[in-house]
Design an enzyme around this catalytic site. Structure first.
Site, mmCIF file in Angstrom:
data_model
loop_
_atom_site.group_PDB
_atom_site.id
_atom_site.type_symbol
_atom_site.label_atom_id
_atom_site.label_comp_id
_atom_site.label_asym_id
_atom_site.label_seq_id
_atom_site.Cartn_x
_atom_site.Cartn_y
_atom_site.Cartn_z
ATOM 1 N N ASP A 101 1.127 -1.256 -0.092
ATOM 2 C CA ASP A 101 0.092 -0.118 0.144
ATOM 3 C C ASP A 101 0.674 0.904 0.277
ATOM 4 O OD1 ASP A 101 -1.700 -1.895 0.243
ATOM 5 O OD2 ASP A 101 -1.914 -1.503 2.638
HETATM 6 N N1 URA Z 1 -1.532 -5.592 3.846
HETATM 7 C C1 URA Z 1 -1.137 -5.040 4.335
HETATM 8 O O1 URA Z 1 -2.759 -4.409 4.567
HETATM 9 N N2 URA Z 1 -0.796 -4.044 3.305
HETATM 10 C C2 URA Z 1 0.220 -3.911 3.082
HETATM 11 O O2 URA Z 1 0.627 -3.354 2.166
HETATM 12 C C3 URA Z 1 1.094 -5.339 3.274
HETATM 13 C C4 URA Z 1 0.332 -5.864 3.245
#
Ligand code: URA
Length: 239
Positions: A101
């Site tokens: 993310d």
């Molecule tokens: N899980 C998440 O919630 N976000 C990420 O970026 C990676 C794994």
């Protein structure tokens, strides 16, 4: 690999130029002109362009330490793409093997080898990804067991695969997963009544993040091959 990709990876032609030269029957496979750009070709096929034998450039494999407020995407959006951190030729040929993310930091693997990526991202190959998680509230005692047994996430059929939780302090944990559902870590902690404050991926399989934020390096031959020898679903168990 598709013929158009093979030609692309062997020349400096643009995508459009590749399509045109294939359509105009300028490319042959084992001596026969081929005009379907989706034709599958292999390294042992003789692929020629205007009579010249084509040899694809070797695949590239690298790791990057992703900062916050960057996007795991090939184009810039609300934030700059992680590719803007790579001083490298032909970045558009590369893709990310397991996105993070925008607000997550840490280890991102980047390549142009789709089969290799599959070994990392498919739950079938049980490739471990370890995240350091800071939480809004102290971790409850039963969470490690619940994650080990698999929990239900809203909108998903079935349970999450067994995950390993290691408590570092009341509000900091390590979580190791073998799958990568959308926002999985954040959703798993939400499902047990907690909230992720910061999220950082520090390891994927045998590859540990070892460069400063914003920096990258090529993987070693040993690191690259470690994903080809990864265990299949029956071979791996989190311990
Ligand atoms: N899980 C998440 O919630 N976000 C990420 O970026 C990676 C794994």
């Amino acid at each position: 690999m598709r013929l158009d990709r093979f030609v692309s990876k062997s020349t400096e032609l643009t995508q459009q130029q590749v399509s045109d030269c294939i359509a105009q029957a300028n490319v042959s496979v084992n001596g026969v002109a081929v005009t379907d750009e989706a034709t599958q070709v292999h390294e042992n096929n003789l692929v020629q362009f205007n009579g010249q034998t084509l040899v694809p450039r070797p695949f590239r494999y690298l790791l990057l330490h992703k900062p916050q407020q960057t996007l795991c995407s090939n184009v810039d959006g609300v934030f700059p793409s992680v590719f803007s951190l790579l001083d490298i030729e032909r970045p558009s040929e590369l893709h990310i093997a397991g996105r993070l993310d925008a607000d997550t930091t840490g280890l991102v693997l980047i390549t142009d080898d789709g089969r290799w990526t599959f070994n990392i991202t498919s739950p079938k190959y049980a490739c471990y990804k370890t995240y350091r998680v800071n939480l809004a509230k102290p971790i409850k005692e039963d969470v490690a067991e619940r994650f080990a047994n698999g929990i239900s996430l809203s909108g998903e059929k079935g349970l999450t695969l067994p995950a390993k939780l290691e408590v570092i302090s009341a509000q900091q944990v390590l979580l190791t997963l073998t799958e990568g559902k959308f926002h999985q870590v954040k959703r798993m902690f939400a499902a047990v009544g907690n909230k992720v404050v910061t999220l950082h991926r520090q390891r994927i399989g045998a590859v540990e993040l070892d460069v400063p934020e914003g920096q990258w390096r090529y993987l070693t031959a040993k690191e690259i091959s470690s994903f080809y020898s990864a265990k299949s679903e029956d071979g791996a168990a989190l311990s």
